[in-house]
Scaffold this motif. Structure first.
Motif, short mmCIF file in Angstrom:
data_model
loop_
_atom_site.label_atom_id
_atom_site.label_comp_id
_atom_site.label_asym_id
_atom_site.label_seq_id
_atom_site.Cartn_x
_atom_site.Cartn_y
_atom_site.Cartn_z
N ARG A 1 -0.35 11.86 6.43
CA ARG A 1 1.04 11.26 5.82
C ARG A 1 1.05 9.63 6.31
N ARG A 2 0.74 9.53 7.62
CA ARG A 2 0.68 7.92 7.85
C ARG A 2 -0.46 7.18 7.03
N VAL A 3 -1.51 7.57 6.78
CA VAL A 3 -2.40 7.05 5.92
C VAL A 3 -1.76 6.83 4.46
N GLU A 4 -1.17 7.86 3.96
CA GLU A 4 -0.60 7.53 2.93
C GLU A 4 0.67 6.34 2.72
N VAL B 1 2.68 0.90 2.18
CA VAL B 1 3.40 -0.40 2.61
C VAL B 1 2.47 -1.49 2.47
N ALA B 2 1.03 -1.43 2.35
CA ALA B 2 0.16 -2.36 2.09
C ALA B 2 0.23 -2.80 0.62
N ARG B 3 0.29 -1.81 -0.22
CA ARG B 3 0.17 -2.06 -1.84
C ARG B 3 1.60 -2.83 -2.23
N LEU C 1 10.09 -1.71 0.67
CA LEU C 1 9.19 -1.89 1.84
C LEU C 1 9.96 -1.45 3.10
N PHE C 2 11.02 -2.05 3.39
CA PHE C 2 11.80 -1.98 4.45
C PHE C 2 11.76 -0.52 4.80
#
Length: 571
Positions: free
Chosen positions: A440-443, A448-450, A395-396
């Motif tokens: 790429r940002r959306v992916e 990160v959200a998941r 996550l980091f």
């Protein structure tokens, strides 16, 4: 003489016909038609409590016994308490039901009560056995998952050493999936351990059963005692009625015998008197007539007495026989109520023994189950720590990657604006790169959200077990705190690197460029003030007094807003 002879003959005939008539009537009196007297009449006449409907109910509930008896169920109840007899519980309960059937009101629910105690014993003991079987069956699956996790970790370390970041990210995600499967398996095992029949639950069920036992046995005993009381009352009434009528039979028999003897004596005396007076017939005709009248009256009185006696005897004997028969029936029911009392004592003894056995077994099973749960929670702690630290690390990395993508997007937007200012032919390439970065940002943002959602969900599952471990006295560092501290250290290291890079970049792209702008502004101002264009520097870098560093530089015509955009982009 003829007249005397004829008179004597007539009297003899009268005497013979009278005797024959008496014997004939007496023969008929011996079997008189009794008055209708049945059980219904006896219940009303004797004042019995139990009527015919109650008697039919007694036949449905009890089994009359000819003598006092007991219902031997103690051995069956002891067998039910024996742990070795669990496979035969159904058969033993059926036999118990057959033995106590029709031996009291509400005895069948006692079988259900014993079955509930037996079920509680079975569930309490088999709860740990079932859980142990579940743990044993899932051990192989746990070992398989742990082996896959170990091999996956080795592959991830190898990919990082080889700087194959895409493969490393794949190994990261695969590792998290495998560890989540392992955590789900551990939670399944813990669910079986924690949802088993705990001591509190078993004791609560035991308390409920004890209340049910007290209520049911109290109802059975109250009903049985009421029947026994009524039966004893009716037996006493029947004994009194039977004794009374038997006394009348005996008394009537004695009176009849006494009357017969007296009649025989009187008839003999009468005959003697007749013989005496026949000798004096002429002088004693009146006396003979009187004596014959007395004889007639005596015979009629005797006939009346014998008729009343025979009728009363038959009536009394009928009542005595019915009272004796009904007494035997009621006595049989009374014997069965006593047997029911003995059966209740056996059931009460069973309840006490079952309570002690359930309590002891529950304590042992609870200790064993708590130890198994504690061991599984410790295993859960180790697996969750490994999982949560890896998730925190990924996550980091992905959060920082998202920040870098955002920074690249801002830089790309700056490059697009800057290309317009500088007529850079790479404007199209910057636009294409911006679209790729936005995709790429959306992916990355979705990943990160998941990861955040997965981490929060797994942390929520872990917290109750963490609290349970601390409540048991185990001291350990919380994986939640460890992950936060590890993330803080990583952020600190990255911040140090970024700060160093930004300082260097600021010096190269902002500070020196600002100095050139100030020098250019000063030179231009001097030229304007003096009106000497020769003071302006040449455009060629080789001829300029202030050569510009190779690489990107600001145009002398860049306005203040462009300078601010450049500085913010570097930040």
């Amino acid at each position: 003489i003829n007249a005397e002879y004829m008179g004597r003959k007539e009297f003899d005939e009268f005497n013979q016909s009278g005797s024959a008539r008496v014997e004939e009537l007496q023969e008929q009196w011996r079997w008189p038609n009794p008055s209708p007297f049945d059980l219904e009449a006896a219940i009303e006449e004797f004042g019995l409590v139990i009527d015919q409907n109650d008697l039919q109910q007694l036949y449905r509930l009890y089994t009359p016994a000819a003598h006092p008896t007991t219902i031997n169920i103690g051995g069956l109840l002891a067998d039910i308490l024996d742990p070795r007899s669990k496979p035969q519980h159904k058969t033993l309960l059926e036999e118990l039901s057959n033995r106590i059937d029709k031996h009291g009101q509400g005895t069948q629910p006692l079988v259900d009560l014993v079955a509930n105690f037996a079920s509680l014993l079975d569930n309490d003991d088999s709860g740990v056995e079932t859980v142990e079987a579940v743990l044993e069956s899932s051990d192989a699956q746990m070992r398989e998952l742990q082996g896959k996790i170990t091999r996956n970790d080795s592959g991830r370390r190898r990919a990082l050493q080889e700087e194959d970041m895409q493969a490393a990210e794949t190994f990261f995600e695969t590792s998290l999936d495998l560890q989540e499967r392992l955590i789900d398996l551990i939670l399944y095992r813990l669910g079986n351990l924690l949802n088993r029949h705990t001591r509190e639950l078993v004791l609560a069920n035991l308390k409920r059963l004890l209340g049910q036992a007290e209520e049911q046995m109290g109802e059975v005993k109250a009903a049985n005692d009421e029947w026994a009381t009524n039966l004893r009352s009716d037996l006493r009434a029947l004994d009194r009625a039977g004794a009374s009528h038997q006394e009348r039979v005996v008394r009537g028999k004695a009176e009849a015998q006494e009357r017969r003897a007296l009649v025989q004596q009187r008839l003999g005396a009468n005959a003697k008197e007749q013989d005496k007076h026949w000798d004096q017939v002429r002088a004693s005709m009146a006396e003979i007539a009187r004596l014959n009248e007395a004889r007639r009256r005596e015979i009629e009185d005797t006939v009346t007495f014998m008729e009343e006696y025979e009728h009363q005897r038959v009536e009394d004997e009928t009542r005595v026989r019915l009272a004796e028969h009904h007494s035997q029936v009621l006595q049989g029911f009374l014997h069965d109520t006593a047997a029911c009392d003995g059966m209740l004592k056996d059931v009460d003894d069973f309840v006490r023994k079952a309570t002690r056995l359930i309590t002891d077994t529950t304590s042992k099973a609870d200790q064993k189950g708590e130890q198994l749960a504690m061991d599984e929670q410790k295993r859960y702690l180790a697996v969750f720590r490994h999982y949560y630290m890896e998730l925190g690390e990924l996550l980091f990395k992905k959060t920082k990657q998202l920040e870098e993508v955002d920074r690249s997007i801002r830089n790309c937007e700056f490059q697009i604006d800057f290309s317009k200012e500088t007529l850079d032919s790479d404007l199209g390439r910057h636009r294409t790169l911006l679209k790729e970065l936005q995709v790429r940002r959306v992916e990355v943002a979705d990943l990160v959200a998941r990861l955040q959602s997965r981490g929060d969900e797994r942390a929520g599952q872990f917290v109750p077990h963490e609290e349970a471990l601390r409540a048991s006295g185990l001291e350990f560092e919380s994986p939640l705190l460890e992950m936060r501290e590890d993330t803080m250290e990583r952020k600190t290291r990255v911040l140090h690197r970024r700060s160093k890079f930004i300082d260097q970049d600021r010096e190269e792209l902002v500070t020196k460029e600002t100095e050139e702008i100030e020098a250019l502004a000063s030179n231009t101002k001097q030229a304007r003030e003096t009106g000497l264009s020769s003071l302006i520097h040449t455009l060629s870098p080789t001829k300029s007094a202030h050569p510009v560093r190779s690489g990107m530089r600001m145009s002398p015509s860049l306005n203040a807003s462009a300078k601010k955009s450049l500085i913010s982009g570097m930040d």
